[in-house]
Enzyme design. Structure first.
Site, mmCIF file in Angstrom:
data_model
loop_
_atom_site.group_PDB
_atom_site.id
_atom_site.type_symbol
_atom_site.label_atom_id
_atom_site.label_comp_id
_atom_site.label_asym_id
_atom_site.label_seq_id
_atom_site.Cartn_x
_atom_site.Cartn_y
_atom_site.Cartn_z
ATOM 1 N N GLY A 6 -3.270 -10.452 -1.670
ATOM 2 C CA GLY A 6 -1.837 -9.671 -2.022
ATOM 3 C C GLY A 6 -0.815 -10.315 -1.125
ATOM 4 O O GLY A 6 -0.927 -10.408 0.349
ATOM 5 N N GLY A 34 2.140 -9.474 -1.049
ATOM 6 C CA GLY A 34 3.509 -8.973 -1.020
ATOM 7 C C GLY A 34 3.821 -8.017 0.322
ATOM 8 O O GLY A 34 3.798 -9.471 1.383
ATOM 9 N N GLY A 76 0.889 -7.944 3.312
ATOM 10 C CA GLY A 76 0.399 -9.278 2.612
ATOM 11 C C GLY A 76 1.067 -10.014 3.233
ATOM 12 O O GLY A 76 -0.222 -11.254 4.240
ATOM 13 N N ASP A 128 -2.688 -14.020 -4.321
ATOM 14 C CA ASP A 128 -1.558 -13.057 -5.524
ATOM 15 C C ASP A 128 -1.508 -13.748 -6.711
ATOM 16 O O ASP A 128 -1.497 -14.887 -6.705
ATOM 17 C CB ASP A 128 -0.168 -12.943 -5.004
ATOM 18 N N ARG A 166 3.032 3.369 -2.362
ATOM 19 C CA ARG A 166 4.126 4.442 -2.677
ATOM 20 C C ARG A 166 4.931 5.045 -2.886
ATOM 21 O O ARG A 166 6.338 4.059 -2.468
ATOM 22 C CB ARG A 166 3.735 5.806 -1.834
ATOM 23 N N ASN A 173 -5.068 1.523 -7.876
ATOM 24 C CA ASN A 173 -5.265 0.748 -6.873
ATOM 25 C C ASN A 173 -6.974 0.445 -7.227
ATOM 26 O O ASN A 173 -7.875 -0.770 -6.471
ATOM 27 C CB ASN A 173 -5.144 0.816 -5.966
ATOM 28 N N ASN A 198 -3.693 1.430 -0.686
ATOM 29 C CA ASN A 198 -4.559 2.871 -0.327
ATOM 30 C C ASN A 198 -5.213 3.658 -1.769
ATOM 31 O O ASN A 198 -4.557 3.075 -2.857
ATOM 32 C CB ASN A 198 -3.096 3.189 -0.016
ATOM 33 N N HIS A 228 -6.638 8.625 6.505
ATOM 34 C CA HIS A 228 -5.837 8.350 6.252
ATOM 35 C C HIS A 228 -4.792 8.934 5.344
ATOM 36 O O HIS A 228 -3.841 8.640 4.630
ATOM 37 C CB HIS A 228 -5.358 7.206 6.787
#
Ligand code: NAI
Ligand code: PYR
Length: 316
Positions: free
Chosen positions: A9, A11, A14, A34, A89, A102, A127, A182
């Site tokens: 990842g 993003g 990452g 990615d 989110r 996810n 998440n 979490h």
């Protein structure tokens, strides 16, 4: 042989994690992957060009992976794999709203990790964290100690920061602890929190501690509401990178992480935020600490909440 870490990842989470890992200069290689064409290679090129300024030798390699696992050979030999792949989110969303999307991503990534890096320790950050950690263990079939999640380091860092700001004292004079999920059943632990070695409860009134506990539980949502286009990544990447480093250095550091709990606190058979010794094999040992009766009750409540959801993800 030199150490190798992969970040899946590329993003915000990452890329900042890869940067921190490279700048530590304790790994030979940081691989970042990615599904987006060109992005990991571009980030790697950029990070490698910072080596002369920052003074690190770690080589960063960027690879785009395909839907059938194309490109995953690049992660072979990784000692640690950090999974950041997945949607973040948007304002108003809960982490749980990301569950189904996810889960598909994390399952696909985890299956490739199992195939190409079968000896790695896996650190999950996608998440909803507790559920994605459980799913990654199921999909890899790795021993449970070799799959852990990042949340407690971040939530604890937020609690510490809020206490330091409220009392106007150095961050390093404050110690706090956050356990549980979490999510809504996060359990900040005032009884284990101190300021200059003295109990937090002597440094501020109970109502103010409760305000900071609530602020800590909402720490991620507060950032999401301000950013509007994604979620936090500076503090989260600091937390995940420290965990990866503890694995690479086999440091035995005790950190709050999402780990498999098997009898500690009278809780069994669930991934939950607890303190654990981190080393080359992932979780060396879950460390149990004395909690107040209400904190222990909250931890048990968190365990039951995530247990139900973790059972659901098995079929996703
Ligand atoms: N555990 C924690 O404390 C925290 C967790 N997070 C979570 O981390 C995740 C990533 O957050 P950001 O980096 O901010 O999101 P982002 O949207 O910036 O990056 C996610 C990246 O995952 C990639 N991706 C999607 N499917 C993939 C696949 N199959 N293989 C490889 N890469 C894939 C996307 O192309 C994208 O580049 C989110 O789920 C977020 O909720 C974020 C902050 C804290
Ligand atoms: C996104 C997230 O999980 C956080 O910032 O806590």
């Amino acid at each position: 042989m030199g150490k190798k870490v992969t970040v899946v990842g590329a993003g915000f989470y990452g890329s900042t994690t890869a940067q921190r890992l490279a700048e530590y200069d304790v790994f030979d290689t940081v691989v970042i992957t990615d599904i987006v064409e060109g992005k990991p290679a571009g980030l790697a090129l950029d990070l490698n060009q910072s080596r002369a300024v920052e003074g690190f030798e770690t080589k960063v390699v960027g690879v785009t992976t395909g839907p059938n696992g194309e490109g995953y050979e690049a992660i072979e030999g990784s000692d640690v794999v950090v999974i950041t792949a997945g949607l973040p989110r948007k304002p108003g969303m809960s982490r749980m709203d990301l569950l189904e999307t996810n889960a598909k991503i994390v399952r696909q990534v985890a299956e490739n990790v199992a195939k190409y890096a079968p000896n790695a320790v896996v650190i999950v950050v996608s998440n909803p964290l507790d559920e994605m950690t459980a799913l990654a263990q199921l999909a890899t079939q790795f021993p449970k100690n070799r799959v852990l999640g990042q949340a407690g380091m971040l939530d604890t860092a937020r609690f510490t920061n809020f206490v330091a700001e409220a009392l106007n004292v150095p961050v390093k004079s404050v110690k706090t602890l956050t356990l549980g999920s979490h999510g809504d059943t996060m359990v900040p632990v005032p009884s284990k929190s101190t300021v200059n070695g003295k109990p937090l409860r002597e440094a501020m009134p109970a109502e103010q501690i409760e305000e900071l506990v609530v602020k800590t539980r909402n720490g991620g949502a507060e950032v999401v509401a301000l950013l509007k286009t994604g979620s936090a990544y500076y503090a989260p990447s600091a937390a995940a990178a420290r965990m990866a480093r503890a694995v690479a250095e086999d440091s035995g550091e005790v950190m709050p992480v999402c780990a498999w709990v098997d009898g500690q606190y009278g809780i069994s058979g669930v991934y939950l935020g607890v303190e654990a010794e981190i080393g080359a094999e992932g979780v060396k040992r879950v460390v149990e600490t004395d909690l107040d009766a209400d904190e222990l009750a909250a931890l048990k409540e968190a365990a039951e909440a995530v247990r139900a959801k973790q059972a659901d993800v098995a079929n996703m």
